[in-house]
Design a protein around this motif. Structure first.
Motif, PDB file in Angstrom:
ATOM      1  N   GLU A 133      50.379 127.591 135.679  1.00 31.64           N
ATOM      2  CA  GLU A 133      51.328 128.611 135.227  1.00 31.64           C
ATOM      3  C   GLU A 133      51.033 129.119 133.820  1.00 31.64           C
ATOM      4  N   SER A 134      50.111 128.508 133.124  1.00 34.03           N
ATOM      5  CA  SER A 134      49.845 128.935 131.753  1.00 34.03           C
ATOM      6  C   SER A 134      49.019 130.222 131.734  1.00 34.03           C
ATOM      7  N   SER A 135      49.279 131.046 130.723  1.00 31.12           N
ATOM      8  CA  SER A 135      48.612 132.342 130.652  1.00 31.12           C
ATOM      9  C   SER A 135      47.130 132.201 130.329  1.00 31.12           C
ATOM     10  N   TRP A 136      46.745 131.204 129.535  1.00 27.91           N
ATOM     11  CA  TRP A 136      45.332 131.058 129.179  1.00 27.91           C
ATOM     12  C   TRP A 136      44.492 130.729 130.405  1.00 27.91           C
ATOM     13  N   CYS A 180      45.114 131.685 133.543  1.00 30.45           N
ATOM     14  CA  CYS A 180      44.983 132.924 134.319  1.00 30.45           C
ATOM     15  C   CYS A 180      43.948 133.846 133.687  1.00 30.45           C
ATOM     16  N   LEU A 181      43.964 133.944 132.355  1.00 31.52           N
ATOM     17  CA  LEU A 181      42.977 134.773 131.666  1.00 31.52           C
ATOM     18  C   LEU A 181      41.567 134.196 131.810  1.00 31.52           C
TER      19      LEU A 181
END
Length: 127
Positions: free
Chosen positions: A7-10, A12-13
């Motif tokens: 769930e962390s944005s890093w 996904c990026l």
């Protein structure tokens, strides 16, 4: 713990960056294969005039196929995509722009355009 990472944005990026790099590499390899095929066909001709005609015809077919595929698969894929992404980031919705169909159209059109010899940067179409 795994749920927190997913769930962390890093993360996904990171996945977005890795998948974009792999896709760019695949396009580079396919473009090189098509250009080598074009050169092999032109070099196997009986005379230089026939070789020139084969080279020119192959180039024209690839260029027309690039335009036709973009127009038929998803007309939204035309252009660089930067103004559309700026609009989306500003809060406007462009129906169908962030679809798999548009991505496929951009990939196929870019592959064929680069193989035909057009000077197209990959940075814009990958936006």
């Amino acid at each position: 713990r795994l749920n927190l990472i997913l769930e962390s944005s890093w993360f996904c990026l990171f996945l977005l960056g890795v998948s974009s790099s792999i896709l760019a590499w695949c396009i580079d390899e396919l473009v090189a294969a098509l250009v080598n095929t074009k050169a092999a066909l032109a070099n196997s001709a009986q005379s230089s005039v026939v070789g020139y005609l084969v080279w020119t015809l192959f180039t024209m077919v690839l260029a027309v196929a690039a335009v036709f595929s973009t127009e038929r698969i998803s007309p939204l894929a035309g252009g660089s995509g930067i103004p559309q992404m700026r609009s989306i980031l500003a809060g406007f919705q462009i129906k169908g722009y962030l679809s798999f169909r548009t991505l496929a159209s951009k990939i196929i059109g870019l592959l064929l355009a680069l193989s035909s010899g057009m000077v197209v940067g990959k940075e814009g179409p990958f936006v």
